[in-house]
Scaffold this active site. Structure first.
Site, PDB file in Angstrom:
ATOM      1  N   TRP A 178       0.860  -1.177   0.000  1.00  0.00           N
ATOM      2  CA  TRP A 178       0.000   0.000   0.000  1.00  0.00           C
ATOM      3  C   TRP A 178       0.898   1.229   0.000  1.00  0.00           C
ATOM      4  CZ3 TRP A 178      -0.315   4.040   3.605  1.00  0.00           C
ATOM      5  CH2 TRP A 178      -1.243   5.034   3.230  1.00  0.00           C
ATOM      6  N   LYS A 221      -6.938   2.494  -2.741  1.00  0.00           N
ATOM      7  CA  LYS A 221      -7.605   3.385  -1.783  1.00  0.00           C
ATOM      8  C   LYS A 221      -8.379   4.438  -2.551  1.00  0.00           C
ATOM      9  CE  LYS A 221      -6.589   5.656   2.580  1.00  0.00           C
ATOM     10  NZ  LYS A 221      -5.588   5.925   3.601  1.00  0.00           N
ATOM     11  N   ASP A 252      -9.376  -3.428   1.155  1.00  0.00           N
ATOM     12  CA  ASP A 252      -9.584  -2.855   2.485  1.00  0.00           C
ATOM     13  C   ASP A 252     -10.981  -2.238   2.440  1.00  0.00           C
ATOM     14  OD1 ASP A 252      -9.732  -0.764   4.498  1.00  0.00           O
ATOM     15  OD2 ASP A 252      -7.584  -1.007   4.802  1.00  0.00           O
ATOM     16  N   HIS A 255     -11.747   1.482   2.070  1.00  0.00           N
ATOM     17  CA  HIS A 255     -11.117   2.191   0.950  1.00  0.00           C
ATOM     18  C   HIS A 255     -11.995   2.356  -0.278  1.00  0.00           C
ATOM     19  CE1 HIS A 255      -6.673   1.492   2.363  1.00  0.00           C
ATOM     20  NE2 HIS A 255      -7.442   2.040   3.286  1.00  0.00           N
ATOM     21  N   HIS A 279      -8.320  -6.439   4.157  1.00  0.00           N
ATOM     22  CA  HIS A 279      -8.102  -5.672   5.375  1.00  0.00           C
ATOM     23  C   HIS A 279      -9.493  -5.375   5.894  1.00  0.00           C
ATOM     24  CE1 HIS A 279      -3.781  -3.860   5.005  1.00  0.00           C
ATOM     25  NE2 HIS A 279      -3.784  -5.130   5.342  1.00  0.00           N
ATOM     26  N   ASP A 287     -12.752   8.620   8.027  1.00  0.00           N
ATOM     27  CA  ASP A 287     -11.782   7.667   8.559  1.00  0.00           C
ATOM     28  C   ASP A 287     -12.084   6.258   8.078  1.00  0.00           C
ATOM     29  OD1 ASP A 287      -9.632   6.687  10.179  1.00  0.00           O
ATOM     30  OD2 ASP A 287     -11.171   5.864  11.483  1.00  0.00           O
ATOM     31  N   ASP A 289     -10.504   3.584   9.417  1.00  0.00           N
ATOM     32  CA  ASP A 289      -9.832   2.671  10.342  1.00  0.00           C
ATOM     33  C   ASP A 289     -10.416   2.610  11.746  1.00  0.00           C
ATOM     34  OD1 ASP A 289      -7.573   1.552   8.738  1.00  0.00           O
ATOM     35  OD2 ASP A 289      -7.214   3.671   8.387  1.00  0.00           O
ATOM     36  N   ASP A 319      -7.274  -4.400   9.867  1.00  0.00           N
ATOM     37  CA  ASP A 319      -6.514  -3.154   9.714  1.00  0.00           C
ATOM     38  C   ASP A 319      -7.315  -1.973  10.253  1.00  0.00           C
ATOM     39  OD1 ASP A 319      -4.813  -1.116   9.027  1.00  0.00           O
ATOM     40  OD2 ASP A 319      -5.319  -1.107   6.903  1.00  0.00           O
TER      41      ASP A 319
HETATM   42  C1  RNT Z   1      -3.851   2.675   4.640  1.00  0.00           C
HETATM   43  C2  RNT Z   1      -3.942   1.225   4.340  1.00  0.00           C
HETATM   44  C3  RNT Z   1      -2.800   0.390   4.874  1.00  0.00           C
HETATM   45  C4  RNT Z   1      -2.389   0.788   6.279  1.00  0.00           C
HETATM   46  C5  RNT Z   1      -1.495  -0.195   6.966  1.00  0.00           C
HETATM   47  C6  RNT Z   1      -0.815   0.411   8.136  1.00  0.00           C
HETATM   48  O1  RNT Z   1      -4.944   3.362   4.249  1.00  0.00           O
HETATM   49  O2  RNT Z   1      -5.152   0.720   4.800  1.00  0.00           O
HETATM   50  O3  RNT Z   1      -3.119  -0.936   4.778  1.00  0.00           O
HETATM   51  O4  RNT Z   1      -3.476   1.007   7.094  1.00  0.00           O
HETATM   52  O5  RNT Z   1      -0.650  -0.777   6.093  1.00  0.00           O
HETATM   53 ZN    ZN Z   2      -5.425  -1.379   4.754  1.00  0.00          ZN
END
Ligand code: RNT
Ligand code: ZN
Length: 411
Positions: A178, A221, A252, A255, A279, A287, A289, A319
């Site tokens: 990434w 992303k 992810d 994303h 992820h 956000d 995460d 993640d």
């Molecule tokens: C970032 C990505 C990536 C990171 C990690 C720390 O937007 O999701 O995967 O969160 O690698």
């Molecule tokens: Zn990620």
């Protein structure tokens, strides 16, 4: 309660014993970076940059290797099922400083030994952020060849490490790229950076490794904080790149556009890719995460993995990073919820439901799907935890005690 639950599930043709057994075998890779706000072990490490951010200042963050390993052990003691540990290059272990473009296999030998003792596999990520060479927000796509070459060297070294880990542990190591690359404001050139990224990746992947040792993936992303207008490594870019290069994509679920669902993408990709990686996270507004909760999209993701018989082909990793609450509570909550989603998916009569869809019995399908939601899932989950010798619903008591005894002493 479990015996009663077992009976009720049986009426739907579901074997709770088989579900419990299967759930324990599906690996979930725990991201090491929730424990220290993505700081890593480099000297002068300053936490994440590159469009990702931990917010909050909850006391007790792991400040070094020993603290992180201790926290990980405690965290793992509260999570059922088969685990892996997901590392970033900045978690290299060495007595002398490790330059970002010179990480070596030996820096991960201590992790290999640690994971082996715990019967765990390791996954790996290059770290293309939190470094002066990433200060512009561009790495593999930078117009500056010196910067591009620096990061190409870094990723090549990381793939070598991942392949080494995979060989040593006898299980392929996921290597996921990434990069933060993007622009805050309206680009004057969208093609150029993508062309340079493509060339950098082509260079990186000229080095071939045994697929039994490494699974190569690329993660797209939609935008990053401070890089809102343009992302070089977009979904279209990486999906096409991976398909053509014969590598995997990592999805992810934080994303994508808010109404775009990763659960819906999984079956499409399973038709074309041998393996895909995830992820699992939770997006909230800007956000991507937040801590994973036991909510609909996570359940749908797990369903797609289970009903398509793909636990070996979908590599599940977590993640997220929350620094506003006890970091161990964050880790454990998300990991247990992923496990819950898998168990939940294993307790559904997928074959029967599919038949209803194919015979266009949509009324019955809708009714059944709703009725299944109120079966006593909690009783089966509790039984699963009991068999795994993992604390039940009162696990937070142990976390509170650990906070008193260990975390609060970290000033
Ligand atoms: C970032 C990505 C990536 C990171 C990690 C720390 O937007 O999701 O995967 O969160 O690698
Ligand atoms: Zn990620």
């Amino acid at each position: 309660m479990y015996t009663k639950a077992q009976e009720l599930y049986k009426k739907w043709g579901i074997d709770t014993e088989a579900a419990i057994k299967k759930c324990a075998e599906i690996p979930v890779s725990l991201h090491c970076w929730q424990g220290d706000d993505v700081t890593g072990f480099e000297q002068n490490a300053g936490g994440a940059s590159g469009g990702i951010q931990t917010t909050g200042n909850y006391p007790g963050k792991a400040r070094n290797k020993d603290e992180l390993l201790r926290d990980l052990d405690f965290t793992f003691s509260l999570i059922p099922g088969k685990k892996r540990i997901n590392l970033h290059a900045i978690y290299a272990i060495s007595d002398s400083p490790v330059k970002r473009d010179e990480p070596e296999c030996k820096h991960f030998d201590p992790w290999l030994a640690w994971a082996k003792e715990r019967n765990m596999g390791i996954d790996f990520n290059p770290t293309l952020f939190s470094h002066p060479m990433a200060a512009s927000g561009l790495t593999l796509s930078s117009p500056d060849k010196t910067i591009r070459d620096f990061w190409i060297r870094h990723v090549k070294a990381c793939r070598k490490i991942a392949a080494y880990i995979g060989e040593k542990q006898n299980s392929p190591c996921l290597h996921n790229i990434w990069i933060p690359d993007g622009l805050k404001d309206v680009p004057a050139d969208r093609l150029g950076p993508r062309q340079r990224l493509k060339e950098s990746l082509d260079d990186i992947f000229t080095v071939k490794y045994d697929r039994n040792h490494i699974v190569d993936a690329v993660e797209s992303k939609v935008f990053g904080i401070g890089l809102e207008s343009y992302t070089v490594g977009s979904a279209d870019f990486y999906l096409t790149y991976a398909a053509k290069a014969g590598i995997s994509v990592l999805l992810d679920n934080g994303h994508y556009h808010p109404t775009e669902l990763v659960s819906d993408k999984i079956p499409s990709l399973l038709l074309f890719f041998d393996k895909i990686a995830l992820h699992v996270t939770r997006g909230v507004r800007w956000d991507s995460d937040h801590v994973v909760l036991f909510e609909d999209e996570i359940k749908e993701i797990a369903k797609e993995i289970i009903r398509n018989n793909a636990p070996d082909r979908v590599l599940i990793g977590l993640d997220y990073f929350d620094a506003s609450i006890n970091r161990i509570a964050a880790w454990v909550t998300g990991a247990r919820n992923m496990q819950k989603a898998l168990l939940n998916a294993l307790l559904l009569p997928h074959g029967d439901l599919q038949k209803l869809q194919d015979t266009e019995s949509f009324s019955k399908l809708l009714v059944c799907q709703e009725e299944l939601k109120t079966l006593p899932f909690g009783a089966v989950w509790d039984e699963y935890l009991k068999r795994q010798k993992i604390a039940g619903g009162d696990w937070y008591t142990a976390v509170a005690q650990y906070e008193e005894d260990v975390l609060k002493l970290r000033k």
